[in-house]
Design a protein around this motif. Structure first.
Motif, PDB file in Angstrom:
ATOM      1  N   SER A 276       0.817  -1.203   0.000  1.00 42.35           N
ATOM      2  CA  SER A 276       0.000   0.000   0.000  1.00 42.35           C
ATOM      3  C   SER A 276       0.854   1.256   0.000  1.00 42.35           C
ATOM      4  O   SER A 276       0.472   2.246  -0.645  1.00 42.35           O
ATOM      5  CB  SER A 276      -0.956   0.009   1.197  1.00 42.35           C
ATOM      6  N   GLU A 277       2.000   1.249   0.594  1.00 47.78           N
ATOM      7  CA  GLU A 277       2.849   2.436   0.607  1.00 47.78           C
ATOM      8  C   GLU A 277       3.366   2.698  -0.785  1.00 47.78           C
ATOM      9  O   GLU A 277       3.364   3.844  -1.259  1.00 47.78           O
ATOM     10  CB  GLU A 277       4.020   2.209   1.580  1.00 47.78           C
ATOM     11  N   LEU A 278       3.842   1.703  -1.464  1.00 48.19           N
ATOM     12  CA  LEU A 278       4.339   1.828  -2.827  1.00 48.19           C
ATOM     13  C   LEU A 278       3.200   2.229  -3.759  1.00 48.19           C
ATOM     14  O   LEU A 278       3.398   3.041  -4.672  1.00 48.19           O
ATOM     15  CB  LEU A 278       4.939   0.478  -3.279  1.00 48.19           C
ATOM     16  N   HIS A 279       2.060   1.759  -3.495  1.00 48.20           N
ATOM     17  CA  HIS A 279       0.887   2.064  -4.292  1.00 48.20           C
ATOM     18  C   HIS A 279       0.562   3.555  -4.153  1.00 48.20           C
ATOM     19  O   HIS A 279       0.282   4.210  -5.177  1.00 48.20           O
ATOM     20  CB  HIS A 279      -0.280   1.182  -3.813  1.00 48.20           C
ATOM     21  N   LEU A 280       0.616   4.120  -2.993  1.00 49.53           N
ATOM     22  CA  LEU A 280       0.331   5.528  -2.770  1.00 49.53           C
ATOM     23  C   LEU A 280       1.417   6.385  -3.420  1.00 49.53           C
ATOM     24  O   LEU A 280       1.115   7.447  -3.988  1.00 49.53           O
ATOM     25  CB  LEU A 280       0.241   5.828  -1.278  1.00 49.53           C
ATOM     26  N   ARG A 281       2.634   5.960  -3.344  1.00 50.48           N
ATOM     27  CA  ARG A 281       3.725   6.727  -3.942  1.00 50.48           C
ATOM     28  C   ARG A 281       3.552   6.785  -5.467  1.00 50.48           C
ATOM     29  O   ARG A 281       3.813   7.828  -6.086  1.00 50.48           O
ATOM     30  CB  ARG A 281       5.061   6.066  -3.615  1.00 50.48           C
ATOM     31  N   MET A 282       3.146   5.725  -6.049  1.00 50.37           N
ATOM     32  CA  MET A 282       2.936   5.697  -7.489  1.00 50.37           C
ATOM     33  C   MET A 282       1.790   6.615  -7.869  1.00 50.37           C
ATOM     34  O   MET A 282       1.866   7.307  -8.886  1.00 50.37           O
ATOM     35  CB  MET A 282       2.630   4.269  -7.953  1.00 50.37           C
TER      36      MET A 282
ATOM     37  N   ASP B  33       0.825   9.264  -6.296  1.00 48.03           N
ATOM     38  CA  ASP B  33       1.303  10.645  -6.134  1.00 48.03           C
ATOM     39  C   ASP B  33       2.211  11.030  -7.303  1.00 48.03           C
ATOM     40  O   ASP B  33       2.137  12.150  -7.824  1.00 48.03           O
ATOM     41  CB  ASP B  33       2.075  10.800  -4.810  1.00 48.03           C
ATOM     42  N   HIS B  34       3.054  10.152  -7.649  1.00 49.25           N
ATOM     43  CA  HIS B  34       3.968  10.408  -8.757  1.00 49.25           C
ATOM     44  C   HIS B  34       3.184  10.659 -10.038  1.00 49.25           C
ATOM     45  O   HIS B  34       3.489  11.598 -10.795  1.00 49.25           O
ATOM     46  CB  HIS B  34       4.928   9.208  -8.923  1.00 49.25           C
ATOM     47  N   ASN B  35       2.185   9.846 -10.346  1.00 48.75           N
ATOM     48  CA  ASN B  35       1.375  10.013 -11.561  1.00 48.75           C
ATOM     49  C   ASN B  35       0.568  11.297 -11.507  1.00 48.75           C
ATOM     50  O   ASN B  35       0.404  11.954 -12.538  1.00 48.75           O
ATOM     51  CB  ASN B  35       0.443   8.809 -11.765  1.00 48.75           C
TER      52      ASN B  35
END
Length: 184
Positions: free
Chosen positions: A162-168, A170-172
């Motif tokens: 879920s952390e990596l998912h949120l970072r992606m 945000d990045h997009n």
């Protein structure tokens, strides 16, 4: 009385005078009778024999003239036939030569057409092979891309938390804002 004397002196001649005539039997006639017969034939038959001979001569001459004319006509016809034969031979040779040259030309044209057809078939075969090769390559690319995407998705699913998912996300979102600001 003289008749009696004559008969006594010339007994044979008296019988001859009483039986004078022409004997036409050649074996029993003498030279005088033959001379009389031949002379009378010549004298009386001269005109008719002459006419007969003249007619026969004219008939023979006419027959000879007719034969000569027919001979000339036949010779002319023979010469004409020889000329026509020679012309026919020349024409036959010309037709034969033209036929042979036409046959050679058609043979060459058929060989050229067969060569052209062979080249077209070879080109078509090569084009089909290239097309099938490109299609196979494209299918392999699609297969490889699909497999790579499936593996990447599997890898992402396994490693995505879920952390990596949120970072992606945000990045997009940041990329979208940057694109929005460049557009305005």
């Amino acid at each position: 009385m003289e008749n009696e004397i004559d008969s006594v002196i010339y007994p044979k001649f008296g019988t001859l005078a009483n039986s004078f005539g022409l004997n036409t039997n050649l074996l029993e006639t003498n030279l005088i009778n033959l001379g009389v017969v031949v002379g009378s034939l010549v004298y009386f038959g001269k005109g008719s024999l002459s006419n007969l001979l003249k007619n026969r001569k004219l008939t023979i001459l006419n027959t000879i003239r007719d034969a000569e004319e027919r001979y000339k006509e036949a010779t002319d016809k023979l010469n004409q036939a020889k000329t026509r034969l020679q012309q026919a031979k020349v024409k036959a040779d010309s037709i034969r030569i033209n036929g042979l040259s036409q046959m050679d030309k058609e043979k060459k044209d058929l060989i050229d057409a067969a060569d052209d057809d062979s080249k077209r078939l070879e080109d078509s075969k090569n084009a089909t092979i290239r097309f099938e090769k490109q299609r196979a390559i494209e299918q392999v690319r699609q297969q490889v891309s699909r497999l790579a995407l499936e593996r990447a998705l599997e890898t992402l699913k396994n490693s995505l938390n879920s952390e990596l998912h949120l970072r992606m996300i945000d990045h997009n979102i940041g990329l979208l804002r940057a694109m929005e600001s460049t557009i305005e």
